[in-house]
Write a protein that holds these residues in place. Structure first.
Motif, mmCIF file in Angstrom:
data_model
loop_
_atom_site.group_PDB
_atom_site.id
_atom_site.type_symbol
_atom_site.label_atom_id
_atom_site.label_comp_id
_atom_site.label_asym_id
_atom_site.label_seq_id
_atom_site.Cartn_x
_atom_site.Cartn_y
_atom_site.Cartn_z
ATOM 1 N N ARG A 160 0.832 -1.202 0.000
ATOM 2 C CA ARG A 160 0.000 0.000 0.000
ATOM 3 C C ARG A 160 0.874 1.262 0.000
ATOM 4 N NH1 ARG A 160 -3.081 -2.225 4.650
ATOM 5 N NH2 ARG A 160 -4.312 -3.853 3.689
ATOM 6 N N GLU A 161 1.928 1.200 0.839
ATOM 7 C CA GLU A 161 2.851 2.346 0.898
ATOM 8 C C GLU A 161 3.461 2.598 -0.482
ATOM 9 O OE1 GLU A 161 4.045 4.440 3.418
ATOM 10 O OE2 GLU A 161 2.405 3.690 4.684
ATOM 11 N N LYS A 162 3.870 1.502 -1.149
ATOM 12 C CA LYS A 162 4.478 1.656 -2.477
ATOM 13 C C LYS A 162 3.451 2.205 -3.475
ATOM 14 C CE LYS A 162 8.192 -1.701 -2.196
ATOM 15 N NZ LYS A 162 8.782 -2.903 -2.743
ATOM 16 N N GLU A 163 2.218 1.725 -3.399
ATOM 17 C CA GLU A 163 1.173 2.224 -4.296
ATOM 18 C C GLU A 163 0.924 3.719 -4.052
ATOM 19 O OE1 GLU A 163 -2.390 -0.106 -4.056
ATOM 20 O OE2 GLU A 163 -1.370 -1.917 -4.755
ATOM 21 N N ARG A 164 0.847 4.110 -2.771
ATOM 22 C CA ARG A 164 0.667 5.533 -2.448
ATOM 23 C C ARG A 164 1.821 6.355 -2.991
ATOM 24 N NH1 ARG A 164 -0.188 4.890 3.615
ATOM 25 N NH2 ARG A 164 -1.444 3.059 3.372
ATOM 26 N N HIS A 165 3.017 5.785 -2.805
ATOM 27 C CA HIS A 165 4.200 6.492 -3.295
ATOM 28 C C HIS A 165 4.163 6.598 -4.816
ATOM 29 C CE1 HIS A 165 8.271 7.981 -3.351
ATOM 30 N NE2 HIS A 165 8.634 7.007 -4.207
ATOM 31 N N ALA A 166 3.745 5.500 -5.495
ATOM 32 C CA ALA A 166 3.660 5.514 -6.960
ATOM 33 C C ALA A 166 2.615 6.523 -7.420
ATOM 34 C CB ALA A 166 3.333 4.121 -7.478
ATOM 35 N N VAL A 167 1.464 6.588 -6.715
ATOM 36 C CA VAL A 167 0.416 7.553 -7.064
ATOM 37 C C VAL A 167 0.958 8.968 -6.888
ATOM 38 C CG1 VAL A 167 -1.837 8.482 -6.308
ATOM 39 C CG2 VAL A 167 -1.504 6.021 -6.576
ATOM 40 N N GLU A 168 1.677 9.186 -5.816
ATOM 41 C CA GLU A 168 2.242 10.507 -5.553
ATOM 42 C C GLU A 168 3.271 10.883 -6.604
ATOM 43 O OE1 GLU A 168 4.690 12.518 -1.939
ATOM 44 O OE2 GLU A 168 3.119 11.096 -1.383
ATOM 45 N N VAL A 169 4.115 9.912 -7.004
ATOM 46 C CA VAL A 169 5.136 10.181 -8.034
ATOM 47 C C VAL A 169 4.437 10.514 -9.349
ATOM 48 C CG1 VAL A 169 6.948 9.106 -9.438
ATOM 49 C CG2 VAL A 169 6.958 8.853 -6.952
ATOM 50 N N ARG A 170 3.397 9.778 -9.733
ATOM 51 C CA ARG A 170 2.673 10.056 -10.977
ATOM 52 C C ARG A 170 2.038 11.453 -10.936
ATOM 53 N NH1 ARG A 170 -0.851 5.470 -10.624
ATOM 54 N NH2 ARG A 170 0.692 3.878 -10.250
ATOM 55 N N ARG A 171 1.440 11.807 -9.823
ATOM 56 C CA ARG A 171 0.827 13.121 -9.692
ATOM 57 C C ARG A 171 1.882 14.220 -9.830
ATOM 58 N NH1 ARG A 171 -1.464 14.506 -4.266
ATOM 59 N NH2 ARG A 171 -1.567 12.281 -4.141
ATOM 60 N N ASN A 172 3.037 13.985 -9.182
ATOM 61 C CA ASN A 172 4.115 14.984 -9.287
ATOM 62 C C ASN A 172 4.585 15.101 -10.728
ATOM 63 O OD1 ASN A 172 4.047 15.633 -6.619
ATOM 64 N ND2 ASN A 172 5.736 14.279 -6.028
ATOM 65 N N LYS A 173 4.656 13.977 -11.442
ATOM 66 C CA LYS A 173 5.081 14.034 -12.854
ATOM 67 C C LYS A 173 4.031 14.774 -13.690
ATOM 68 C CE LYS A 173 8.081 10.079 -13.453
ATOM 69 N NZ LYS A 173 8.293 8.835 -14.158
#
Length: 181
Positions: A160-173
């Motif tokens: 879940r942490e990795k998914e949240r982090h991936a969602v956050e990275v995509r949003r930042n991109k």
């Protein structure tokens, strides 16, 4: 014969004590001294390096005095028993046999009971050991189950942490692409 042998043994014991006492008073035994004990004569022989020595002479049965019984000459006489005495002896012997048989049976029963008690204790101990082993195994399995569940929960949380982090990275991109573009 047996009485002569026992008398011989007894007199030898007495003689050794007597010779010990005499040796305290006289360092050298008298060469001609003869000791007489009932149907035995004891003559000392020249002293040897290993100690004193004696010659023991047993008198023949005919040399015995008339007042002593001639136990070696004739076997003991059997008294005539009546039929009733024989029957009583047989009954007494049968009673002794029965008593001994009952005693042996009692001992066997006690031994059997003891063995039964030992077997019962062994079975109880075996059952207790099996129950304890089963309880330990169940406890370990429960602990392992809890550990596995905790491990799975930890893995899920990391995912879940990795998914949240991936969602956050995509949003930042996406934000960066909008700003740059």
């Amino acid at each position: 014969m047996a009485s002569t042998v026992s008398a011989y043994k007894e007199k030898m014991k007495e003689m050794s004590m007597l010779s010990l006492i005499c040796s305290c008073f006289y360092s050298q035994p008298h060469p001609n001294s003869i000791y007489q004990y009932g149907d035995m004569e004891v003559k000392p022989i020249n002293k040897r390096a290993s100690g004193q020595s004696f010659e023991v002479i047993l008198k023949a049965p005919n040399d015995l005095s008339p007042d002593r019984p001639h136990s070696l000459c004739s076997p003991p006489k059997k008294k005539d028993m009546s039929l009733d005495e024989v029957q009583k002896r047989l009954e007494a012997a049968e009673e002794r046999r029965k008593s001994q048989e009952a005693q042996v049976l009692k001992q066997l029963a006690e031994k059997r009971d003891h063995e039964r008690d030992v077997l019962h204790k062994a079975l109880e101990e075996n059952n207790n050991f099996s129950r304890m082993a089963e309880e330990k195994l169940n406890y370990k399995m429960e602990i392992n189950k809890e550990n596995r569940e905790a491990h799975l929960n930890a893995l899920k949380e990391r995912l879940r942490e990795k998914e949240r982090h991936a969602v956050e990275v995509r949003r930042n991109k996406e934000i960066q692409a909008e700003l740059s573009g």
